[in-house]
Scaffold this active site. Structure first.
Site, short mmCIF file in Angstrom:
data_model
loop_
_atom_site.label_atom_id
_atom_site.label_comp_id
_atom_site.label_asym_id
_atom_site.label_seq_id
_atom_site.Cartn_x
_atom_site.Cartn_y
_atom_site.Cartn_z
CG HIS A 1 -1.83 1.14 1.34
ND1 HIS A 1 -2.84 1.41 0.44
CD2 HIS A 1 -1.90 2.12 2.29
CE1 HIS A 1 -3.48 2.51 0.83
NE2 HIS A 1 -2.93 2.96 1.93
CD GLN B 1 7.48 1.00 -2.13
OE1 GLN B 1 7.97 1.35 -3.19
NE2 GLN B 1 7.90 1.45 -0.96
CG HIS C 1 -0.62 5.97 -0.50
ND1 HIS C 1 -1.41 7.07 -0.70
CD2 HIS C 1 -1.35 5.12 0.26
CE1 HIS C 1 -2.55 6.91 -0.08
NE2 HIS C 1 -2.54 5.73 0.50
#
Length: 103
Positions: free
Chosen positions: A77, A79, A81
């Site tokens: 998650h 990465q 973002h």
């Protein structure tokens, strides 16, 4: 998950989110013709991306030094973002340039 990993992962998520928010505010400012504000917001977005990259580099360094990292959904998650924020900031620059040319 080690404490330092969680700290780095949360740093990625928070800074990437901040970068994306600043990029969105930069677009809104340019749309209103406030190009100085748009430029400041883009600068802030870039600064947040730099901080996110520092957090990512910490994780990469740990792994490069042989430390086994647990890859969790939270890691993935974070990465996601970061990559979304980078793309968003890049597109914001282009959109702002279009508004700038239009005015």
């Amino acid at each position: 998950m080690a404490e330092i990993n969680l700290e780095s992962i949360m740093g990625l998520i928070m800074n990437a989110g901040e970068a994306k928010s600043n990029a969105m505010e930069a677009i809104a400012a340019a749309k209103s013709g406030e190009f100085a504000l748009a430029d400041r917001k883009l600068d802030a977005a870039h600064a947040s991306l730099v901080e996110a990259h520092h957090a990512q580099t910490g994780l990469l360094t740990q792994e490069a030094q042989g430390e086994q990292l647990n890859i969790t959904l939270l890691t993935v998650h974070s990465q996601d973002h970061l990559m979304t924020a980078i793309t968003f900031v890049d597109l914001a620059k282009e959109i702002i340039d279009l508004y700038r040319c239009k005015s």
